[in-house]
Design an enzyme around this catalytic site. Structure first.
Site, PDB file in Angstrom:
ATOM      1  N   GLU A 200      34.885  33.128  55.819  1.00 17.60           N
ATOM      2  CA  GLU A 200      35.883  33.754  54.926  1.00 17.60           C
ATOM      3  C   GLU A 200      35.684  35.250  54.985  1.00 17.60           C
ATOM      4  OE1 GLU A 200      37.963  31.982  53.025  1.00 17.60           O
ATOM      5  OE2 GLU A 200      37.080  29.998  53.318  1.00 17.60           O
TER       6      GLU A 200
ATOM      7  N   CYS B  10      37.986  40.158  47.745  1.00 16.46           N
ATOM      8  CA  CYS B  10      38.723  39.987  49.002  1.00 16.46           C
ATOM      9  C   CYS B  10      40.196  39.715  48.717  1.00 16.46           C
ATOM     10  CB  CYS B  10      38.111  38.897  49.867  1.00 16.46           C
ATOM     11  SG  CYS B  10      37.516  37.515  48.940  1.00 16.46           S
TER      12      CYS B  10
END
Ligand code: FDA
Length: 968
Positions: free
Chosen positions: A727, A761
């Site tokens: 990720e 993020c």
């Protein structure tokens, strides 16, 4: 009253009458209609109006019969449904409930009320202030209103009948104030600061009211603001300047379960202060909102579930108010004849003079009931909202909802023609409807951990105490944990508080390559045995970890505050998510642990099973310091793997807390091992190791790509293709359409861009605004950003804190400097002058070209790039012009544009008309693709499959032609 004509609103003759009738008939039509009404004031051209009208109420959108369609056309006397005139029709509808903005008209309407013997209270429309300048403007509008009405009202003598009470004349000038509009930064963790700011803006209003002899009422808004409103009321009216005046009161909502306790407290307060206040008892206008929000948050629902319970409570509280007539004045805000009759009956029984209290009703509603109340000699006050249509939309929609509510008295009487018996029924005698069983959960039992409600004093105290307790215990050495044993090292790295670089949160052991090898061997040795533990037993371990996290919740939050610089609410959300991961993955594993039949066929069984992959390394980031490391670790472990956890260098103490909790939960030696130390050596060594089976990584693109590449290289002796669960970051975008609700868009964009200093993020870093709204939106956005509170995370109410480290600070500051050469610096906030802290001023660049670095590269800090788009297609193509695909969002009230982004916006998580951060486990499985990651979805049902390999077992069940019955 019975004989009176049906009010215009419910008359089938009028424009709104027809609309309301259909709205009550058809939920879909009602939703579409109210949404259209909501967006209408923002539409500036007839083309836009026609487009939206078709998108909401066109023939394909709502099914109303041709006759009804014709009927409505005829009713309105205009071709409203097909374009022209609709705005003025809806404006007319709004004007039925609001007085507008023109001083002359306002005065005329109030004069008319005066002549009808009706008193008034005026309220300035506009509830959502997103910045401090907006709160100043709102306060100023009250002062202007007081001045305007003060001049006019003094001319009217004698006071109208409804202002003649049993204790003498009442102030003719009466205003109602909404406190949420007086401070833009109300934060659940810090009511004290909110009360201070609200008081600052209230003082001039109260001073002016006192000079003019006016009455000031505090309205009651959503439940989250209730205690704050009560506290503000008590605080300011205890100040010596206001102890004697102005006359004041507040609204209390009978639909709240707390309302009895609050009412008793306020009456006691009035008694102790020896001050007559007015309590306006209402039922409450936010029932749907309160119910939905409480369900979404898994909080107790603060309102009664049944209308009859609210009605019964209203009656009980009415009685209590009248019994305390010596201490407080009562105002009953209701249009319900049963509720009114009940008040009158209690008053008569208690011998309270009927002119000692008043009824209050909303402007534009229940005219015949108003006349009836006046006719029987009672006092009546109308609640009169003034202001522009746009800020008044929320108010209008509330009124429309109220008028079309299936449960509402007015709708029942006038629209559904309910009989006297039914309307006047004692609410205590109305049986509760049969309870509806909760919908069965899809295959497993899982409930999200509720966030902490910091409006509760006890919760705030718990957090303050946890921070204090932690501070007394800082600076400990955190050893490695290998095979469930502490291992010390030669070197130790201090982990520093981002808000105070001289405060050492703890020292993390720095593992050598040898120790990393030891951890790997321990994990290897433990894995086969762990894989044989039944799936449901492994799941139970996770649930134990969740229980331990719940036990230590405040302490874990405190640790995040000091080590990661997360503010209270962000830290709390992170801990809740960590708990969710444990419980959710436990539930999913229980399900995956059962073999699944692939196809039923006679004489043979075919089933799919899952096997663990083996041994993995978990490389975790610092930005969700507990949740992400917990998610990756528990998913891997519950699947039967063993792991080495390598937390980030910036938050090693939190990472270590997770491993300690795993051990406390009883995980056998070697299942979870802790290695702290430099990623570039120890981390890289483990990633490239031939005896490693998988890597779960969350972090930067730079490191992620290296891991992806290194894992793809097969070494001699390697037996497995390494799986990488990866990720990475994003360059996330929100589109703000020309019809967007700017109040919501500003708030959502600010939270998405600057929450945790933009170090998520999922954070917003590209904002694409349609030209029509660009300047207006940007100005409001900047004003809102400028109002954010900046300070250390431990200070309740801080929204912007320091970034994670000195390195990050220097890096982001350098980017901002370079950015100034590429785009226009539209705004930069100020930060505390503290050399010991790692603050970066939040920054907004405007007119950012799509070619610029600011538009394309991830920054991971509080820096927002705003770009202009000429139309929606251009906005969408700009949004998709990125190497990343993580989160995305769109604020729009055009059903077609919403459908377009749903179909075409390239991102892993798309959010419509809300912020783009804060994914919830199971509800919003989270993760992106392209350069944002490998397409896995943390917190989703499929996530565990990353840590498993599928195996299908086929067994021939035939023995000499005989097949057992259940297998044939
Ligand atoms: P009625 O008898 O039809 O009651 C409707 C009310 O019942 C709903 O509004 C809701 O409170 C409750 N209800 C509906 N469904 C329910 C369910 N399933 N379970 C439980 N309860 C249910 N409101 C507010 O929140 N803050 C304020 O400051 C004010 N101020 C104000 C001033 C004045 C002068 C008036 C007249 C009204 C307000 N209100 C308000 C709005 C007020 O709350 C709203 O108008 C009333 O709740 C409508 O109540 P009635 O008795 O007129 O209608």
């Amino acid at each position: 009253m019975e004989a009176a004509e049906t009010p215009a609103l419910f008359s089938k003759k009028g424009f709104y009458g027809a609309l309301m009738e259909w709205a009550m008939r058809d939920e879909r039509f009602k939703t579409q209609l109210f949404r259209f009404v909501d967006v209408l004031p923002t539409l500036t051209s007839s083309q836009e109006i026609t487009r939206h009208l078709n998108e909401y109420l066109g023939e394909e959108q709502v099914q109303i019969s041709a006759a009804l369609r014709l009927g409505l056309k005829a009713a309105s006397g205009a071709s409203w449904l097909f374009g022209g005139g609709i705005k003025s029709q809806v404006t007319g509808m709004a004007r039925q409930f609001m007085l507008g903005n023109d001083p002359k008209e306002i005065i005329e309407i109030l004069l008319k009320l005066h002549k009808q013997d009706t008193a008034f209270t005026v309220d300035v429309l506009g509830e959502a202030v997103v910045s401090e300048p907006e709160a100043d403007q709102y306060a100023q509008r009250y002062l202007d209103l007081l001045d305007l009405l003060g001049r006019e009202v003094s001319k009217r003598q004698p006071p109208c009948k409804s202002n003649q009470g049993s204790r003498g004349p009442l102030p003719a000038l009466n205003v109602s104030v909404k406190l949420s509009a007086l401070y833009s930064q109300v934060h659940p963790t810090d009511p004290k600061t909110a009360v201070r700011h609200i008081s600052q803006r209230l003082r001039p209003i109260l001073r002016r009211a006192k000079e003019l002899g006016a009455f000031v009422n505090f309205d009651m808004e959503s439940y989250a603001l209730k205690d704050l409103t009560l506290e503000s009321f008590r605080t300011i009216f205890e100040e010596s300047e206001f102890a004697e005046g102005p006359l004041c009161g507040l609204a209390l909502q009978a639909y709240l379960r707390d309302s009895k306790a609050d009412l008793h407290r306020m009456v006691d307060w009035a008694r102790t202060q020896n001050r007559r206040i007015t309590v306006r008892l209402v039922k409450g206008a936010y029932w749907d909102y309160e119910t939905v929000m409480a369900h979404q948050r898994h909080w107790p629902v603060p309102v009664f579930a049944e209308k009859a319970q609210t009605d019964a409570n209203f009656e009980k509280l009415s009685q209590f108010l009248l019994e305390n007539d010596r201490v407080v004045d009562s105002a009953f805000g209701t249009h319900n004849v049963r509720s009114i009759a009940n008040v009158l009956a209690h008053a008569e029984r208690l011998g309270v003079n009927p002119r000692a209290f008043e009824f209050q009703m909303l402007y534009g509603m229940a005219d015949s009931i108003k006349s009836a109340v006046l006719q029987i000699g009672c006092r009546l006050r109308e609640y009169c909202p003034v202001g522009e249509l746009l800020p008044g939309m929320a108010y209008l929609v509330r009124r429309l909802l109220e008028n079309t509510s299936n449960e509402g008295f007015l709708a029942n009487k006038y629209a559904k023609g309910a009989g006297r018996e039914e309307l006047l029924k004692n609410p205590l005698e109305i049986p509760a409807p049969p309870s509806v069983p909760a919908p069965a959960h899809a295959g497993h039992e899982f409930q999200n951990e509720p966030l902490t409600d910091f409006t509760i004093t006890k919760e705030r105290e718990r957090m303050t105490q946890a921070i204090t307790a932690l501070r007394d215990d800082l600076g400990r050495r955190q050893p490695l944990l290998i095979n469930n044993k502490a291992v010390t090292t030669a070197e130790w790295l201090p982990s520093l508080n981002p808000a105070n670089q001289s405060e050492v949160v703890g020292y993390a052991a720095q593992a050598s390559i040898t120790q990393a090898e030891e951890a790997l061997s321990a994990a290897r040795a433990a894995q086969p045995k762990w894989a044989r533990v039944a799936a449901h037993d492994r799941a139970e371990f996770l649930e134990k970890i969740a229980t331990l996290m719940r036990r230590d919740k405040a302490g874990l939050c405190a640790l995040e505050v000091l080590e990661a610089g997360k503010n209270w609410t962000e830290a709390d959300a992170d801990v809740a998510e960590a708990i969710d991961f444990c419980d959710f993955y436990a539930a999913v594993m229980r399900d995956l642990g059962q073999p699944k039949l692939t196809q039923k066929v006679a004489g043979e069984t075919n089933s799919q099973h899952w096997l663990p992959r083996g041994v993995g390394v978990i490389i975790a980031p610092w930005n969700f310091p507990l949740a992400i490391v917990t998610g990756m670790t528990t998913a891997a472990v519950v699947a039967g793997n063993t792991v080495i956890v390598k937390p980030s260098d910036q938050t090693p103490i939190i990472g270590a807390r997770l491993v300690s909790l795993c051990l406390e939960a009883g995980l056998p030696p070697g299942v979870v091992n802790l290695i702290t130390g430099p990623g570039s050596t120890v981390g890289a060594h483990l990633v490239g190791h031939p005896r490693l089976d998988f890597i779960a990584f969350t972090g930067s693109k730079e490191v992620g790509l290296k891991i992806w590449e290194s894992a793809g290289r097969t070494l001699p002796g390697q037996r497995d293709l390494k799986k990488v669960v990866c990720e990475m970051g994003g360059k996330n975008c929100i589109i703000v359409d020309s019809d967007a609700d700017l109040d919501e868009a500003v708030v959502g964009c600010i939270a998405s861009a600057f929450g945790y200093q933009g170090q998520k993020c999922s954070a917003l870093s590209r904002l694409i605004v349609l030209e029509d709204n660009y300047d207006k939106f940007l100005n409001r956005l900047i004003a809102a950003a400028d109002s954010l509170r900046v300070g250390p995370a431990e200070l309740p109410g801080s929204i912007i804190g320091p970034v994670i480290s000195r390195d990050a600070q220097q890096r982001i500051l350098a980017i901002i400097e370079t950015g100034k050469k590429e785009a226009k610096l539209a705004w930069q906030g100020s930060v505390p002058d503290n050399a010991n802290a790692c603050y970066v001023p939040p920054t907004i660049f405007a007119d950012v070209p799509a070619s610029s670095w600011l538009f394309r590269e991830e920054i991971f800090g509080p820096v927002l790039a705003v770009t202009r788009a000429k139309d929606f297609d251009e906005a969408l193509s700009l949004a998709n012009d990125s190497d990343f695909a993580l989160t995305g969002g769109c604020y729009s009230r055009s059903p077609e544009n919403i459908a377009l982004v749903k179909a075409e916006m390239v991102c892993g998580n798309l959010y419509i008309n809300r912020g783009i951060t804060g994914a919830v486990v199971e509800r919003q499985p989270f993760g992106g693709f392209k350069m944002s990651g490998g397409g896995t979805k943390a917190g989703g049902r499929e996530y565990l499959e990353n840590f498993l390999v599928p195996r299908v077992i086929t067994e021939n069940c035939l023995r000499r032609g005989f097949a057992p019955a259940e297998e044939s």
